[in-house]
Design an enzyme around this catalytic site. Structure first.
Site, PDB file in Angstrom:
ATOM      1  CD  GLU A 340      26.594  32.255 -55.116  1.00  0.00           C
ATOM      2  OE1 GLU A 340      27.524  31.513 -54.758  1.00  0.00           O
ATOM      3  OE2 GLU A 340      25.909  32.045 -56.138  1.00  0.00           O
ATOM      4  CB  CYS A 341      23.435  37.782 -57.506  1.00  0.00           C
ATOM      5  SG  CYS A 341      23.146  38.961 -58.844  1.00  0.00           S
ATOM      6  N   GLY A 342      21.103  38.065 -56.006  1.00  0.00           N
ATOM      7  CA  GLY A 342      19.775  38.336 -55.475  1.00  0.00           C
ATOM      8  C   GLY A 342      19.676  38.069 -53.987  1.00  0.00           C
ATOM      9  N   GLY A 437      27.782  38.600 -51.496  1.00  0.00           N
ATOM     10  CA  GLY A 437      28.103  39.617 -52.491  1.00  0.00           C
ATOM     11  C   GLY A 437      27.466  39.291 -53.823  1.00  0.00           C
TER      12      GLY A 437
END
Length: 466
Positions: A340-342, A437
């Site tokens: 996720e994200c990072g 994502g």
């Protein structure tokens, strides 16, 4: 404390930047000094504020979010704190909810769903009687505002003494003031507050704040309000294991897949409820550092890369070649992965740091993570899968986005939709054993998701003869 009741209090404010996090931490510390057992909660999808709570209590709290979870679940999460003082920190302004115009998912919504008494924190630095007018507005905006007390932050004690009777005329308890403490404040950066470990003499500052609260705030009054909260009733949170194989594996110590969870300065954003879902589905979680460890944990059967600040550590992450190579080879060889994200950015070919310098990353995903200089796609979303994988086509899961970096390859496996309005977009990269994502997923909003991920981790374990 009455061990048979759900004593609880919620600290809210008219707007962000009023000092909720500092006063929540100070109150937790002050109660600890009084030997009052506490547990903390944070309204909304925030990761960082609960980290500050944990530095005081030494235990993780939970998020309370009425967009992510239904009312019964939110009540049940709070009800688990029976026998302890539940201290809940609000988010944003008290009545600020979805789309900026709805009460749903606001701090007020959490207070209403859990029937929790609220203490309104008013910034008194540049006002006096106007603070009473502000409190009056918040008391009357909803028929039952749940507001039972007021604390004036950054207010001169002599001025507060004159103002307190005016506040109590409104029908709320004036619980004291906190004079301005110039050296007890929290700095911010692009994703919110800095981390607790980055604040010099954090523990000393915390102790000073607790001493200030003891002197100027009616802590006994806060406890009285908290103890007056009605008992909470809600269904059990125990979801159970639908898979007989998983349950058997948990009992005999076999067939338990090991999921490696990245946890360090670069990757530290996790909802405790998500980790609980993986454990309840039959997994064993082991923590490792992509920054400092040279290798993945032995016999890793699944990988979880959470959000955080990889852009601040891009050079160091890149220089850990053995870890990058090992993760790339494992994932390309079928290791199940959630990111996720990072964590998603870490899987790219390259990632830009804050200065715009690009560094090689894991290389599982084509593309480059780059700085945009602005907040992208902020807020709650519902994700709908457009293909079969860990989520079947048409299935939904709820999530939140908050990032200043973007990807040249953000993916198209799912469609994200805002809860208000018509805005939607494609996102996420998916496969049979992968879902990565920018969105931060809330696993309990689709219990089958975590079960499927643990199942593919178990398959991977079996394939590798473990």
């Amino acid at each position: 404390m009455d061990n048979g009741k759900n004593a609880r209090i919620l600290l809210a404010a008219p707007q962000s930047g009023t000092g909720k996090t500092m006063l929540t931490c100070g109150l937790l510390c002050a109660m600890q000094r009084r030997n009052v057992p506490c547990v903390s909660f944070k309204c909304g999808p925030d990761y960082i504020d609960p980290m500050f709570h944990r530095t005081v209590l030494g235990i993780s709290g939970s998020n309370l979010d009425t967009f992510f979870a239904d009312k019964d679940t939110v009540r049940a999460i709070v009800a688990k704190a029976k026998g302890k003082l539940a201290v809940i920190e609000g988010v944003m302004g008290y009545y600020d909810g979805l789309g900026g115009t709805e009460l749903r998912a606001s701090t007020y919504d959490v207070a209403d769903v859990t029937d929790t008494p609220v203490i309104l924190i008013v910034d008194g630095k540049k006002c006096s009687l106007s603070a009473a007018a502000l409190v009056h507005g918040f008391l009357t905006y909803q028929k039952d505002s749940h507001i039972r007390g007021v604390i004036c932050n950054r207010m001169n004690p002599m001025l507060y003494q004159r103002l307190a009777p005016k506040l109590e005329e409104l029908g709320v308890r004036a619980l004291g003031c906190v004079p301005e403490l110039s050296d007890v404040c929290l700095e911010s950066r692009h994703l919110g507050l800095v981390m607790p470990e980055e604040i010099p003499q954090w523990q000393e500052r915390l102790e000073r704040l607790a001493e200030t609260l003891e002197k100027y705030v009616d802590l006994d009054g806060i406890l009285q309000i908290a103890n007056a909260a009605a008992p909470l009733y809600g269904r059990s949170l125990k979801r159970g294991l639908q898979s007989g194989e998983a349950a058997a594996g948990m009992e005999c110590g076999q067939n338990v897949p090991k999921i490696a969870v990245a946890m360090d300065e670069a990757f530290c954003f996790y909802y405790p409820e998500n980790l609980d879902c993986l454990r309840e589905a039959g997994a064993k979680l082991v923590f490792f550092s992509p920054l400092h460890d040279m290798h993945l944990p032995e016999h890793t059967d699944g990988l979880l890369l959470g959000g955080g600040y990889p852009e601040l550590f891009a050079k160091a992450l890149s220089e850990n070649v053995s870890m990058r190579t090992e993760i790339r080879d494992a994932v390309c060889g079928g290791l199940p992965v959630l990111a996720e994200c990072g964590g998603f950015l870490y899987l790219h070919q390259e990632l830009e740091d804050e200065r715009g310098q690009a560094f090689p990353m894991v290389g599982v995903l084509d593309g480059r993570g780059f700085k945009t200089g602005k907040l992208g796609r902020f807020g709650y979303i519902t994700l709908t899968s457009e293909m079969n994988g860990l989520l079947k086509a048409g299935e939904e899961i709820r999530a939140h986005e908050f990032h200043y970096w973007e990807s040249t390859q953000p993916g198209c496996a799912m469609r994200a939709k805002k809860p208000t309005g018509t805005r939607s977009w494609e996102c996420m990269v998916a496969g049979e054993r992968m879902l990565v994502g920018f969105p931060h997923l809330y696993y309990p909003s689709n219990p089958e998701f975590s079960k499927r991920f643990v199942s593919v981790c178990r398959e991977y374990k079996k394939e590798n003869g473990r």
